[in-house]
Each structure stands twice: as structure tokens, then as C-alpha cells.
Design an enzyme around this catalytic site. Sequence first.
Site, PDB file in Angstrom:
ATOM      1  N   GLY A 138      43.581  42.284  40.498  1.00 33.41           N
ATOM      2  CA  GLY A 138      41.983  42.553  40.468  1.00 33.41           C
ATOM      3  C   GLY A 138      41.250  41.298  40.506  1.00 33.41           C
ATOM      4  O   GLY A 138      41.624  40.254  41.127  1.00 33.41           O
TER       5      GLY A 138
ATOM      6  N   THR B   5      38.827  37.804  39.726  1.00 32.62           N
ATOM      7  CA  THR B   5      39.299  36.941  39.040  1.00 32.62           C
ATOM      8  C   THR B   5      38.560  36.826  37.560  1.00 32.62           C
ATOM      9  O   THR B   5      39.250  36.646  36.618  1.00 32.62           O
ATOM     10  CB  THR B   5      38.618  35.541  39.838  1.00 32.62           C
ATOM     11  OG1 THR B   5      39.199  35.492  41.132  1.00 32.62           O
ATOM     12  CG2 THR B   5      38.918  34.223  39.046  1.00 32.62           C
TER      13      THR B   5
ATOM     14  N   VAL C  62      37.917  39.464  35.577  1.00 35.33           N
ATOM     15  CA  VAL C  62      38.909  40.300  34.822  1.00 35.33           C
ATOM     16  C   VAL C  62      40.142  39.654  34.512  1.00 35.33           C
ATOM     17  O   VAL C  62      40.613  39.588  33.391  1.00 35.33           O
ATOM     18  CB  VAL C  62      39.018  41.805  35.208  1.00 35.33           C
ATOM     19  CG1 VAL C  62      40.121  42.557  34.384  1.00 35.33           C
ATOM     20  CG2 VAL C  62      37.674  42.605  35.244  1.00 35.33           C
ATOM     21  N   GLY C  63      40.831  38.924  35.569  1.00 37.94           N
ATOM     22  CA  GLY C  63      42.089  37.935  35.556  1.00 37.94           C
ATOM     23  C   GLY C  63      41.707  37.127  34.087  1.00 37.94           C
ATOM     24  O   GLY C  63      42.999  36.932  33.467  1.00 37.94           O
TER      25      GLY C  63
ATOM     26  N   GLU D 165      46.831  38.348  40.347  1.00 45.79           N
ATOM     27  CA  GLU D 165      47.047  38.302  41.727  1.00 45.79           C
ATOM     28  C   GLU D 165      45.578  38.587  41.993  1.00 45.79           C
ATOM     29  O   GLU D 165      45.086  39.752  41.699  1.00 45.79           O
ATOM     30  CB  GLU D 165      47.761  39.440  42.352  1.00 45.79           C
ATOM     31  CG  GLU D 165      49.285  39.247  42.063  1.00 45.79           C
ATOM     32  CD  GLU D 165      49.708  38.409  43.033  1.00 45.79           C
ATOM     33  OE1 GLU D 165      49.036  37.866  44.063  1.00 45.79           O
ATOM     34  OE2 GLU D 165      50.838  37.862  42.834  1.00 45.79           O
TER      35      GLU D 165
ATOM     36  N   CYS E   5      42.296  42.241  49.885  1.00 44.97           N
ATOM     37  CA  CYS E   5      42.215  40.925  49.073  1.00 44.97           C
ATOM     38  C   CYS E   5      42.162  39.611  50.085  1.00 44.97           C
ATOM     39  O   CYS E   5      41.583  38.644  49.926  1.00 44.97           O
ATOM     40  CB  CYS E   5      42.936  40.832  47.891  1.00 44.97           C
ATOM     41  SG  CYS E   5      44.756  41.126  48.501  1.00 44.97           S
TER      42      CYS E   5
HETATM   43  P1  NAD Z   1      39.581  47.238  39.620  1.00 41.82           P
HETATM   44  O1  NAD Z   1      38.081  47.607  39.248  1.00 41.82           O
HETATM   45  O2  NAD Z   1      40.458  48.394  39.999  1.00 41.82           O
HETATM   46  O3  NAD Z   1      40.419  46.595  38.308  1.00 41.82           O
HETATM   47  C1  NAD Z   1      41.749  46.092  38.521  1.00 41.82           C
HETATM   48  C2  NAD Z   1      42.381  46.690  37.098  1.00 41.82           C
HETATM   49  O4  NAD Z   1      41.644  45.975  35.998  1.00 41.82           O
HETATM   50  C3  NAD Z   1      42.004  48.009  36.923  1.00 41.82           C
HETATM   51  O5  NAD Z   1      43.239  48.590  36.515  1.00 41.82           O
HETATM   52  C4  NAD Z   1      40.969  48.277  35.839  1.00 41.82           C
HETATM   53  O6  NAD Z   1      41.449  49.146  35.007  1.00 41.82           O
HETATM   54  C5  NAD Z   1      41.318  46.636  35.099  1.00 41.82           C
HETATM   55  N1  NAD Z   1      39.984  46.477  34.324  1.00 41.82           N
HETATM   56  C6  NAD Z   1      38.870  46.182  34.759  1.00 41.82           C
HETATM   57  N2  NAD Z   1      38.132  45.844  33.921  1.00 41.82           N
HETATM   58  C7  NAD Z   1      38.880  45.501  32.834  1.00 41.82           C
HETATM   59  C8  NAD Z   1      38.470  44.905  31.568  1.00 41.82           C
HETATM   60  N3  NAD Z   1      37.383  44.498  30.957  1.00 41.82           N
HETATM   61  N4  NAD Z   1      39.778  44.579  30.733  1.00 41.82           N
HETATM   62  C9  NAD Z   1      40.922  45.093  30.819  1.00 41.82           C
HETATM   63  N5  NAD Z   1      41.059  45.685  32.267  1.00 41.82           N
HETATM   64  C10 NAD Z   1      40.118  45.743  33.048  1.00 41.82           C
HETATM   65  O7  NAD Z   1      39.762  46.307  40.788  1.00 41.82           O
HETATM   66  P2  NAD Z   1      38.631  45.280  41.342  1.00 41.82           P
HETATM   67  O8  NAD Z   1      38.589  44.124  40.203  1.00 41.82           O
HETATM   68  O9  NAD Z   1      37.394  45.810  41.805  1.00 41.82           O
HETATM   69  O10 NAD Z   1      39.559  44.825  42.697  1.00 41.82           O
HETATM   70  C11 NAD Z   1      39.105  43.949  43.392  1.00 41.82           C
HETATM   71  C12 NAD Z   1      39.247  42.347  43.350  1.00 41.82           C
HETATM   72  O11 NAD Z   1      40.771  42.273  43.313  1.00 41.82           O
HETATM   73  C13 NAD Z   1      38.943  41.557  44.414  1.00 41.82           C
HETATM   74  O12 NAD Z   1      38.565  40.234  44.117  1.00 41.82           O
HETATM   75  C14 NAD Z   1      40.143  41.460  44.998  1.00 41.82           C
HETATM   76  O13 NAD Z   1      40.270  40.392  45.892  1.00 41.82           O
HETATM   77  C15 NAD Z   1      41.236  41.297  44.274  1.00 41.82           C
HETATM   78  N6  NAD Z   1      42.518  41.923  44.548  1.00 41.82           N
HETATM   79  C16 NAD Z   1      43.650  41.033  44.652  1.00 41.82           C
HETATM   80  C17 NAD Z   1      44.760  41.370  45.032  1.00 41.82           C
HETATM   81  C18 NAD Z   1      45.873  40.461  45.328  1.00 41.82           C
HETATM   82  O14 NAD Z   1      47.091  40.856  45.535  1.00 41.82           O
HETATM   83  N7  NAD Z   1      45.685  38.956  45.014  1.00 41.82           N
HETATM   84  C19 NAD Z   1      44.885  42.633  45.782  1.00 41.82           C
HETATM   85  C20 NAD Z   1      44.086  43.696  45.557  1.00 41.82           C
HETATM   86  C21 NAD Z   1      42.690  43.306  45.013  1.00 41.82           C
END
Ligand code: NAD
Length: 505
Positions: A193, A195, A197-198, A215, A249
Site C-alpha cells: 500500500g 508509503t 500507511v507503510g 511493498e 504501483c
Molecule cells: P489501500 O487503501 O487499499 O491500503 C492498503 C491496505 O492498508 C488496506 O488493506 C487497508 O485496509 C490498510 N490500511 C489503510 N489505512 C490504514 C491504517 N491507517 N492503518 C492500518 N491499515 C491501513 O491501498 P492504497 O494505499 O491506496 O494503495 C495504493 C498505494 O500502494 C500506492 O502508493 C501504490 O504505489 C502502492 N502499491 C504498491 C505495490 C507494491 O507492490 N509495491 C502494489 C500496489 C500498490
Amino acid sequence: MIETSIDSIPNIFQDLRASFNAGKTKSLAWRKKQLEQLFKMCDEQKEVFASAAYADFHRPTAETLLFDCGVIRNECIHVLNHIDEWARDESRSDSLAYATMDKYIHPEPFGICLIIGAWNYPFLLTLSPLVGAIAAGNCVVLKPSELAPNSAAITATMVERYLDTSCIRVVLGAVDQTQTLLKGDINHIFYTGSTSVGKLIMKAAAEKMVPVILECGGKSPVYIADDANIAVTAKRIAWGKTINCGQTCVAPDYILCSKRTETRLIPEIVKAWQSFYTDNPSNSDSYCHIVNDRHFERVKRLIDSTKVVYGGQTDAKQNFIEPTIMTNVNGNDKVMQEEIFGPILPIVTVNNENEAIEFINARPKPLALYVFTSNKNLAKTIINSTSSGSTCVNDVIFQIAPPCLPFGGVGESGIGNYHGKNSFDAFSHTRSVAYSPTWAERLIAKRNPPYTQKKTASLEALTKGHRNWLPIPRLGFWFWAFAALATAIATRVIVRGIKANKWDF
Ligand code: NAD
């Protein structure tokens, strides 16, 4: 969306822990069976998965069949073909000082792994890490993204139907569920997801001293040299920018090229898009839409109409954004302040590769970096002067497909990697094991106190280490034992021969 109740989560962990402690997932037969079932699930239910993703964000059926189900199936086969070899203990040897010990690496599962997926490749981003987690012998909790609710629900249904739910469970929900899971009885976290939230995930992991793989995303640049094959370059960038509506991504985020290249490139990209989606992509079933209203508004806000040279149309009713090209863009434009994650292609002009390198290095390390050129040395110069999770020369996205290449970010684009053997390693603890034989007690007795100068000096000589200018020291104990025995026998034979006057020197 159906959600897993927060109250039921502790019971899920209890069940999984009981299965793990019983050793169920450590059995290679169990792992293989689950991987075969996962393959079967992605094969038999591919149309069902595709319909769910279409319902979520108008995702073209072909994109789910190819980029989710197809890739997961391929990953299952690759792992099934190699799992015996990867799961085996791996013998290690080094210097003479430790030659008496039998040393090996024993890969062991972490225990219960939490896989948190993102919505954009809703099956791939949960089920592909699952392949690695199963192969390494773990129990797993999957948390698909709430932003693709139909895909998440069907994942839960199919996992229940095809896999062993005493060891693999799906939790549906959003932030509350994820935060409860993060506080649960977990031994490893695999997160995909954003960065931002990461960073929260990493903080939660630090509280429990749990290892993480993150990731994440970021802006992946493309440098196009003047000598690139423009027709091929344009077609490949057009494809990578608009599959999944740019919500990939590793999609090419922005282009760096000279003004001359820009002039030749734009008509070719437009030609490619028109051949993919016709003049009216909003009617095309091959063109995906933006996932929800919030992201639609966010991406729309990045379009500066004064800089649009192609596209720019939007339709809020269906979260549709037309493939769009913007020129005269610089680092201060809004579109350059965040990852676009949509079908907008900004072009920043630079005079040469050095300016491109400077531009890239002034920003966070990207998940992917692309170079288009017919000069291999130029590609190497750019690779050596920059840093990114991965790089593809003369194409986009394809570098993440072969299971032999690890996939992951660096710096803000992520920590750790997976795919193929790297997935097995990502979900395994590499446990060191050494057997120290009792018969070697005399050989190592010098380590015991009382310490004397003589004992210390002789041990120091052994442990000083040496440069491997000859491969011989790597040959290990049995080589040296055999060499010593052969020398002793040869000496004895020669001495006897001399004594018996058999040989005249
Ligand atoms: P998303 O909103 O689906 O969030 C990802 C996960 O994090 C979900 O399961 C969600 O429930 C959880 N989450 C969200 N907020 C949270 C919090 N505050 N606390 C705990 N968990 C939480 O996905 P997104 O963030 O919109 O995804 C898009 C981003 O992900 C982009 O930056 C994209 O580049 C990146 N991405 C990376 C990869 C990779 O393989 N490197 C793949 C796909 C997407």
C-alpha cells in the site's frame, strides 16, 4: 461490505496458533497440497474473480485474468517445481578454523503471517504473497483492501472453499480490523500500500519486534534518450500508463526527455492509445476506471488544463478519466508532488541524461526506473548513477513478471522483496545450525581458560582470517584430512623405499 467482527479476531489467532503449534503447516505435503489448491482456485474461479474486479472499478476482464490469476498460477507452478530444494537444509562451509563443525541453514517458518493487501491488483497483492507464506510453512491471516469490496468478499469465499481454513483465514474490513490484527498474535507482517500507511505498519511492528516487508509506491520515472526507438517506446509507455487506468504501483509516472524527443513521442503515444481504446475510451471495456470518488477527485485535481496537450476529459458519474498528456511540466507542478496513480502522463524536458539523473536523484528512491535507449552503455550509466527498486530497459512493468527476479522497493518505495525464491525467503527465518563434534574437544581445548599467551597466539593465528587468493581454504575439513593422510602415506612409502635402497636419488 461484509466485515469480520473485531470480537472474532482473537479466536482466529487462537485457532491458527493451535494449528501452527501442531506442526500442520511444516509438512511439505500440506504445503504442496495448498499450493495445488490455490492454483486450482485461480484457474477454476478466474471468471468469478474478474467479475468482482469489474464490479469494483470497471476493471477489464483480461487484466484480472492475465495480471492476477495468470501470474498467481505461474507463481504456484514455479514454487511447486522448486519447493523441495528450497525447503531443504543448506550446507555451509568456510574457514579451516571451524572445519570440524557440521554447519547448515535450516529455513523455518515465522509462525502466523499477516498479509495486508492493496485494492489495485486485488487478488495478486494478497494471493501472490500467500504463495510464499504457504511455501515457507506459515499460518496466514489475509486482509484484502476494503476499497475493492467485491474482490475482497470473493477472496474470502474462495479461500474458505479451496484452502485449509484451520491455517489460512481471511479477515474483511478496514482500518479498525487492520489495527486489531496488528495487535494480534502475529510473527510477521507483509504489507502492500501507500508509503504513509507503510510507516504506521512499521511502527506497529516495532512495538512487537515483528519483521516486516513493506511493498510501497512512489513516482517511477522514465528517461527516454534521443536514440530510442520512438514507435516502440511510445506503444510500451502508452500500455504501461493506462493498464488498470494507471493504478499500478510500477506504472511509468512521468517522462524525462529532450524537447526533440517529446515532439516525436506525443503523436505516437496518442496513436497507440487510440488503437487500444478508440477515440472514446469511456465506452471501451478494455479501459479501467478510477477506484472510487475520493481517488477520482484526487487524480482530477492533478490535471492542469493549461498544460494538457491530449485528453483531459473526466466523468464523475463513472469515475472515468481520459488518458491525458501534459507538457511544459516542471518539478513544482502539482502533478509532480505525489504519485499520480491514474492515467495522466506529464513530460518534463531535460537536455541530456545528466540532467535526468540529477532530477531523479533529487527525489525519493522510486519503486521502478525505466530507461529507453539503443545504447547499452547509456542504460548502464543511468543504472549506476541512480537507485530504484527495479529497472527495465526499453520496456515498462515487465521486469516484475519473471519469478527469478525479486520485486520490491528501496528507501521510501519499500523494504524487502518477494517473488519466486525470494518469496520463500521473505516468509522464512534462516536459522543457523552447527553441530560441534565431541571428538574434536582436544582441537578446541585451547579456547578454555586459564588463558596463556601461547594459547591465545595460536588461536589468534587460526581466527585471523585470510584473503581467498587460493580457493583451497574453502575445501573444508575432509579435503585437509584426506590431504594429510595422503601425505603421511606417501612419506612413509618414500622413507621405506630409501631405507630399503630401492630408489637411487
Ligand atoms: P489501500 O487503501 O487499499 O491500503 C492498503 C491496505 O492498508 C488496506 O488493506 C487497508 O485496509 C490498510 N490500511 C489503510 N489505512 C490504514 C491504517 N491507517 N492503518 C492500518 N491499515 C491501513 O491501498 P492504497 O494505499 O491506496 O494503495 C495504493 C498505494 O500502494 C500506492 O502508493 C501504490 O504505489 C502502492 N502499491 C504498491 C505495490 C507494491 O507492490 N509495491 C502494489 C500496489 C500498490
